[in-house]
Design a protein around this motif. Structure first.
Motif, PDB file in Angstrom:
ATOM      1  N   THR A 291       0.818  -1.207   0.000  1.00 28.31           N
ATOM      2  CA  THR A 291       0.000   0.000   0.000  1.00 28.31           C
ATOM      3  C   THR A 291       0.858   1.266   0.000  1.00 28.31           C
ATOM      4  OG1 THR A 291      -0.175  -0.118   2.416  1.00 28.31           O
ATOM      5  CG2 THR A 291      -1.934  -1.149   1.134  1.00 28.31           C
ATOM      6  N   GLN A 303     -11.629   8.726  -1.791  1.00 30.29           N
ATOM      7  CA  GLN A 303     -12.396   7.846  -0.906  1.00 30.29           C
ATOM      8  C   GLN A 303     -13.779   7.654  -1.497  1.00 30.29           C
ATOM      9  OE1 GLN A 303     -10.895   6.684   2.147  1.00 30.29           O
ATOM     10  NE2 GLN A 303     -12.566   5.200   2.138  1.00 30.29           N
ATOM     11  N   GLU A 309     -11.072   2.763  -1.636  1.00 26.85           N
ATOM     12  CA  GLU A 309     -10.215   3.875  -2.031  1.00 26.85           C
ATOM     13  C   GLU A 309      -9.812   3.731  -3.489  1.00 26.85           C
ATOM     14  OE1 GLU A 309      -7.728   4.975   1.985  1.00 26.85           O
ATOM     15  OE2 GLU A 309      -7.243   3.091   0.967  1.00 26.85           O
ATOM     16  N   TYR A 311      -7.194   4.920  -6.335  1.00 28.50           N
ATOM     17  CA  TYR A 311      -5.870   5.492  -6.546  1.00 28.50           C
ATOM     18  C   TYR A 311      -5.719   5.878  -8.021  1.00 28.50           C
ATOM     19  CZ  TYR A 311      -4.343   3.955  -1.913  1.00 28.50           C
ATOM     20  OH  TYR A 311      -4.211   3.796  -0.555  1.00 28.50           O
ATOM     21  N   THR A 323     -10.466  -1.992   1.710  1.00 26.35           N
ATOM     22  CA  THR A 323     -10.161  -2.047   3.151  1.00 26.35           C
ATOM     23  C   THR A 323      -8.683  -1.792   3.447  1.00 26.35           C
ATOM     24  OG1 THR A 323      -9.931  -4.479   3.178  1.00 26.35           O
ATOM     25  CG2 THR A 323     -12.106  -3.573   3.618  1.00 26.35           C
ATOM     26  N   ARG A 324      -8.111  -0.842   2.672  1.00 25.78           N
ATOM     27  CA  ARG A 324      -6.719  -0.403   2.898  1.00 25.78           C
ATOM     28  C   ARG A 324      -5.716  -1.555   2.844  1.00 25.78           C
ATOM     29  NH1 ARG A 324      -7.289   2.821   8.364  1.00 25.78           N
ATOM     30  NH2 ARG A 324      -8.703   1.072   8.740  1.00 25.78           N
TER      31      ARG A 324
END
Length: 342
Positions: A291, A303, A309, A311, A323-324
């Protein structure tokens, strides 16, 4: 043991007849009387039930959680139970959780129940005197067992550790079916995407990877497996999946799902090859997707919603991280991990 309608572990208890029977049996025999048990695991309703059973058996239980998977209502309920001390809150940072694990070990537990070898690594590295007094431990994840086997090869383990992950029921039922089904449920809920017809890359063909690859294929996805073990790669090919190196596999991927328990299997060198619109998720551990490299390469991060998320890269491509990079079936909103039957 509470039967209150607001009891957050009631549903898990209803679907866990073996644990219910152990709670009744241990309530009479109290095999853990006089012992302190340290637990480090996602504080979901299932873990709450496990802790409740230990306490029913007379144990003093000190518990902490994992980043992104601590259920506040479970922690609040545990705080009301005799013999249980939770050292976690929903939303705790990684640094706070590491501190909570150290605080747990300062209680000098007799037994340890771990998920990811977090407690077991710290107790050996930082608390050798505590480790000398530990009677035994258990570990339930593939990644944790991999780390512990390395320690064992170096003759570094101070006490016996039971490999829960190596038991037949864990491998062939919980990993293959429970992890796969709960992970796919979380992924589709977060993305609102159809799996049928998609190109889905699965990194790793152990029990978890095999389970989710088979279920993806059954749902109509075109599955590609990346696997460094040639025997497992051959098994994936024989099961009907395409097999490619990661750098080739991700070029057309709509979903990239890591299931290895290994460090950064999806890393910086693969980012330039990722297809525009790819969705990235881990079902194995929080260390599998780099990440940090994603954040470094991205020009902006959007977000899209809880646990989602987007990118954006300089060349116009965008990828979605769920979930990161934490374990998706534990960290997605309203997710409880594997089904209660597991």
């Amino acid at each position: 043991m509470s039967n209150d309608a607001d009891d957050p572990i009631a549903a898990a208890r209803d679907r866990s007849p073996l644990l219910r029977s152990y709670a009744e049996q241990y309530g009479e025999s109290t095999p853990f009387a006089g012992l302190t048990v340290g637990v480090s695991a996602p504080l979901t309703p299932h873990t709450g039930l496990f802790i409740d059973v230990l306490a029913s058996g007379g144990a003093e239980v000190v518990a902490t959680g994992e980043a992104g998977s601590t259920h506040g209502e479970v922690v609040a309920w545990l705080r009301e139970q005799p013999g249980v001390t939770p050292l976690a809150d929903a939303g705790m940072s990684h640094e706070d959780l590491v501190g909570a694990r150290r605080e747990l070990l300062e209680q000098e537990p007799d037994l340890l129940a771990d998920d990811g070898a977090h407690l077991l690594s710290i107790v050996h590295d930082e608390f050798p005197d505590v480790a000398a007094g530990v009677r035994g431990a258990c570990e339930q994840t593939t990644g944790g067992i991999t780390r512990l086997r390395t320690m064992d090869d170096q003759d570094a383990l101070a006490f016996p550790v039971f490999d829960v992950n190596g038991t037949p029921m864990k491998q062939h039922f919980d990993n293959v079916h429970g992890t796969a089904e709960s992970s796919l449920s979380a992924i589709t809920s977060l993305t609102d995407a159809m799996l049928a017809g998609s190109v889905a890359v699965v990194a790793g063909y152990g029990h978890c990877g095999r389970g989710i690859a088979r279920k993806l294929r059954a749902l109509g996805a075109r599955t590609v497996v990346t696997e460094v073990d040639p025997r497992k790669a051959l098994s994936a090919l024989a099961d009907g999946h395409d097999v490619q190196p990661m750098a080739e596999a991700v070029t057309d991927a709509e979903f990239v799902i890591t299931a290895t328990g290994r460090y950064r299997v999806l890393r910086r060198e693969h980012l330039d090859a990722l297809a525009d619109g790819a969705v990235l998720a881990s079902i194995g551990s929080a260390i599998e997707i780099d990440t940090g490299a994603l954040a470094d390469e991205a020009t902006s991060v959007e977000q899209r919603g809880p646990g989602v998320e987007r990118y954006h890269f300089p060349d116009g491509r965008a990828v979605t991280l769920l979930t990161r990079g934490q374990v998706v079936n534990l960290s997605a909103p309203d997710s409880d991990g594997n089904p209660g039957e597991c």
